[in-house]
Write an enzyme that holds these catalytic residues in place. Sequence first.
Site, PDB file in Angstrom:
ATOM      1  N   LYS A  88       1.268  -1.143  -0.265  1.00 49.16           N
ATOM      2  CA  LYS A  88       0.127  -0.109  -0.106  1.00 49.16           C
ATOM      3  C   LYS A  88       0.854   1.200  -0.243  1.00 49.16           C
ATOM      4  O   LYS A  88       0.466   2.038  -0.033  1.00 49.16           O
ATOM      5  CB  LYS A  88      -1.254   0.274   1.093  1.00 49.16           C
ATOM      6  CG  LYS A  88      -2.277  -1.173   1.215  1.00 49.16           C
ATOM      7  CD  LYS A  88      -3.545  -0.876   1.910  1.00 49.16           C
ATOM      8  CE  LYS A  88      -3.992  -2.065   1.773  1.00 49.16           C
ATOM      9  NZ  LYS A  88      -4.165  -3.611   2.003  1.00 49.16           N
TER      10      LYS A  88
HETATM   11  C1  LIG Z   1      -4.560  -4.276   1.721  1.00 51.40           C
HETATM   12  C2  LIG Z   1      -3.818  -5.649   1.505  1.00 51.40           C
HETATM   13  C3  LIG Z   1      -4.034  -6.682   0.571  1.00 51.40           C
HETATM   14  C4  LIG Z   1      -5.116  -6.787  -0.853  1.00 51.40           C
HETATM   15  O1  LIG Z   1      -5.327  -5.727  -1.378  1.00 51.40           O
HETATM   16  P1  LIG Z   1      -6.686  -5.213  -2.176  1.00 51.40           P
HETATM   17  O2  LIG Z   1      -6.653  -4.520  -3.047  1.00 51.40           O
HETATM   18  O3  LIG Z   1      -7.228  -4.221  -1.188  1.00 51.40           O
HETATM   19  O4  LIG Z   1      -7.024  -6.404  -2.468  1.00 51.40           O
HETATM   20  C5  LIG Z   1      -3.638  -7.772   0.762  1.00 51.40           C
HETATM   21  N1  LIG Z   1      -1.804  -8.027   1.705  1.00 51.40           N
HETATM   22  C6  LIG Z   1      -1.828  -7.015   1.966  1.00 51.40           C
HETATM   23  C7  LIG Z   1      -0.862  -7.443   3.569  1.00 51.40           C
HETATM   24  C8  LIG Z   1      -2.835  -5.523   2.353  1.00 51.40           C
HETATM   25  O5  LIG Z   1      -2.160  -5.214   3.180  1.00 51.40           O
END
Ligand SMILES: *Cc1c(COP(=O)(O)O)cnc(C)c1O
Length: 434
Positions: A107
């Site tokens: 993210k």
């Molecule tokens: C947010 C997140 C996900 C999921 O990603 P999406 O884009 O919501 O499908 C998977 N793994 C981790 C570690 C995350 O922080």
Amino acid sequence: MQYYSTNGDSSKVSLQEAVVHGLASDKGLFMPEVIPTIPKAFFNNIAEMSLQDIAYVVANTLFGQDIDSKTLKNIVNETLNFDIPLVNVEGNKYSLELFHGPTLAFKDVGARFMARLLGHFNQRKGEDVVNVLVATSGDTGSAVANGFLNVPGVRVFVLYPKGKVSHIQECQFTTLGANITALEVNGTFDDCQALVKSAFMDKELNEKMQLTSANSINVARFLPQMFYYFYAYAQLAKMGKPLDKIVVSVPSGNFGNITAGLIGKKMGLPIKRFIAANNKNDIFYQYLQTGEYSPRASVQTIANAMDVGAPSNFARILDLYKNSHEAISAEISGCTYDDNQIAETLKETYQKTGYLLDPHGAVGYRSLLEGLNDDEIGVFLETAHPAKFKETVENIVGEKVAIPSKLAAFMKGQKSTVKMTSSFASFKKYLMNI
Ligand SMILES: *Cc1c(COP(=O)(O)O)cnc(C)c1O
């Protein structure tokens, strides 16, 4: 480039409006009006290009009409000031390590890009500060807070439930200072989210200050995630691997990450097929089996960032494939694993190969173990560093997990929060007086 709403009931908007508002006025999600293609020639020498150079070409193809090239280049370079290596785990299976950024999760990429883009738009307008409100159960708050740290013209308020996030997570957004304020809410995550929603709907507050949300529905957060799909391809090209049978598995929750990859493919990135890897929150998997989309309350798992019962980006996938279940199933397959299977994969992979997965990456890796053909090359997105889930991972492998220095550094900082009840009146009063 204009952006339209997946609900189709509101007029098209500019990139700036899409980024500042997040959600369309008809509550749909914004999509780029045209998905531009990247010339084939780009892929001929992609193996020689850096992550930043690749990302700039992709960003320029998407956003070049709306942002001058010097600014866009700066935004891309500042966003990607860390590597995203592709690491072989075993045989034809590779891990795309998305955890080398400041908060050790993928993210970081979207949050850092969005923060800088918002800062740019705001400076250009010469307006007052933009106030970003974000409710978090842990991971999103840290990526957003760190992504927006010291971005001029932007102030961030992270609302989190007191005592309900892990110590490491709390340190990542309560020790930063500068333009980041952590609000420690005496309540649950749902209370935090309700406070944020009420603030967006409050007329008086919105007249007083510019408020914005920074979750994954924002185009500036999800689109930049496609950069690293191109970079994974480049790294396979550099290794001299066959490039016509690449399969990418994406551990999915809200489906922003995989949607970025799907759009990358539409722009010309040669990926053969995708796997959407689910934990027990398998709403998408069920959709693939039955053609019915039935959101339901989420259940808690050890891959908790994927505990989503109504994936918000599903609307974008439907839109991309014109609601065709057949077209979606042709491009994406699904899988679903329970906590025992996730733990088993994590443990066995560590014992067999020495590679330590995090619980989310384990879901992706297992899908390759079960579903990859011998003549294919499998890439799974390793979405976070295992140390972010220290207790869980230690319990599974029976060994201590070292905390990377970047994460340890957060834990040395001084915690500073504003304590808040879960009543909207007190939250509003606080915001009106800052
Ligand atoms: C947010 C997140 C996900 C999921 O990603 P999406 O884009 O919501 O499908 C998977 N793994 C981790 C570690 C995350 O922080």
